[in-house]
Design an enzyme around this catalytic site. Structure first.
Site, PDB file in Angstrom:
ATOM      1  N   ARG A 145       5.362  -0.823 -12.448  1.00 26.53           N
ATOM      2  CA  ARG A 145       4.107  -0.683 -11.387  1.00 26.53           C
ATOM      3  C   ARG A 145       4.170   0.903 -11.506  1.00 26.53           C
ATOM      4  NH1 ARG A 145       3.249  -1.861  -5.520  1.00 26.53           N
ATOM      5  NH2 ARG A 145       4.755  -0.286  -5.083  1.00 26.53           N
ATOM      6  N   ASP A 146       4.865   1.686 -12.991  1.00 22.02           N
ATOM      7  CA  ASP A 146       4.335   3.176 -13.593  1.00 22.02           C
ATOM      8  C   ASP A 146       4.815   3.209 -14.994  1.00 22.02           C
ATOM      9  OD1 ASP A 146       3.241   5.692 -12.461  1.00 22.02           O
ATOM     10  OD2 ASP A 146       5.195   6.677 -12.097  1.00 22.02           O
TER      11      ASP A 146
END
Length: 364
Positions: free
Chosen positions: A143-144
């Site tokens: 997610r990053d």
């Protein structure tokens, strides 16, 4: 050393607040000394743990301790220091420390200094896909993903080896897997909004709403591919292009630089499809690149037959084992082949081969 702004100064509070950072740590990372925050028999409740993978950073040790005053700290990061070291600092006196291998570059730094050949760039992209596939198989979403959160080292043959790091924003919950209930705007959807997949950034909270992260990291890899092949990431508004994942259309994607192999150009477009149902999984995308790099003899056949496929796979297996035995420590290329063979699924391989053959037929 992690920044500790809100976790308090107790080991329990730090463990609870920063548990995502420990997802790539094995049980042996907690030695039971030096302020260790957990033990092999007491894993982080509800959090998944990743098995080792050559394209995922490995946390060797994890412990809590007092924040030291390191050289340059009052200039480089004064605000996150505890008040005992900086009266105006907002940090806490104790924090989490992770011991990892030292890598000379982030991917962003590496690409600023070097321009990899098309073959090396393809293998770099393939490593990210292998790493993301490993996450998906274990029910974890990073997610990053961005070039600052990917580390690079150079092997003895001069090949860049990539590992995904910084799991502070990851989704790694044993109960929900890759599908996050999105009941309100207070639910954390991850970091780096520029590289947040369309299905994540456009989600609207409500009863029964779920965000599926199964293909979100693969989307981010597609965006990073532009950087790897020598141009600006279009979702950062560079190279004269300014796209937003919230609103772009598939046909607005800029062309991948001309130096990229034809299959890579097609692949990036399929990774960046707005509709996740039309988007390639990391596994199938990785298989496409494996076949493009090492399956030319197989793809030259007029028809993909089972016996030809099996013969090629046996050849790849034997060659990889032989290089392992004779070459000592595995090169980046050998590790990639091992990942491919270890995660082999015949249907996924056939899907990738059919895609690649179709793309090549269209180019004729």
């Amino acid at each position: 050393m992690m920044w500790n702004i809100s976790a308090g100064s107790s080991s329990e509070g730090i463990l609870s607040s920063m548990s995502q950072e420990l997802v790539p740590a094995s049980s042996s990372a907690f030695p039971g000394e030096f302020g260790a925050i957990a033990s092999p028999r007491k894993p982080v409740v509800g959090k998944k743990r990743l098995k080792p993978h050559p394209n995922i950073v490995q946390v060797i040790r994890a412990f809590t301790s007092t924040v030291p005053l390191l050289p340059g700290a009052t200039v480089d990061y004064p605000d996150v220091l505890p008040s005992t070291l900086n009266p105006s600092g907002i940090g806490h006196s104790r924090t989490l420390f992770l011991v990892m291998k030292n890598y000379p570059y982030t991917l962003r730094q590496y690409l600023c200094e070097r321009s990899p050949s098309p073959r090396l760039a393809t293998m770099m992209l393939l490593q990210l896909l292998e790493g993301v596939d490993h996450l998906v198989r274990h029910g974890v979403a990073h997610r990053d993903l961005k070039s600052d959160n990917i580390l690079v080292e150079i092997d003895s043959a001069g090949f860049p080896g990539l590992v995904i790091t910084d799991f502070g924003c990851c989704l790694a919950d044993e109960k929900i897997g890759l599908k996050l209930p999105f009941s309100s705007w207070y639910v954390d959807r991850g970091g780096n909004s520029c590289l947040m997949a369309p299905e994540v950034v456009t989600a609207t909270p409500g009863p029964g709403v779920v965000i599926d992260y199964t293909k979100s990291d693969a989307w981010a890899v597609g965006a990073i591919a532009y950087e790897i092949f020598g141009t600006g990431n279009p979702f950062y508004g560079r190279a004269g292009v300014a796209l937003e994942s919230r609103s772009y259309r598939d046909e607005e994607l800029p062309p991948v630089p001309e130096v990229a192999p034809p299959e890579v150009k097609k692949l990036v477009g399929r990774l960046l499809r707005r509709d996740p149902a039309m988007r390639l999984s990391a596994r199938v995308a990785a298989n496409v690149l494996h076949l493009g790099l090492w399956g030319e003899d197989l793809l030259s056949q007029k028809e993909l037959r089972l016996n030809k496929m099996v013969g090629w796979l046996l050849h790849q297996s034997a060659a990889t084992l032989l290089v392992d035995r004779l070459g000592g420590e595995s090169s980046v290329e050998t590790r990639l082949k091992r990942c491919f063979l270890a995660n082999l699924d015949y249907q996924e391989l056939c899907e990738a081969a059919a895609l690649l053959c179709a793309w090549r037929s269209m180019a004729l």
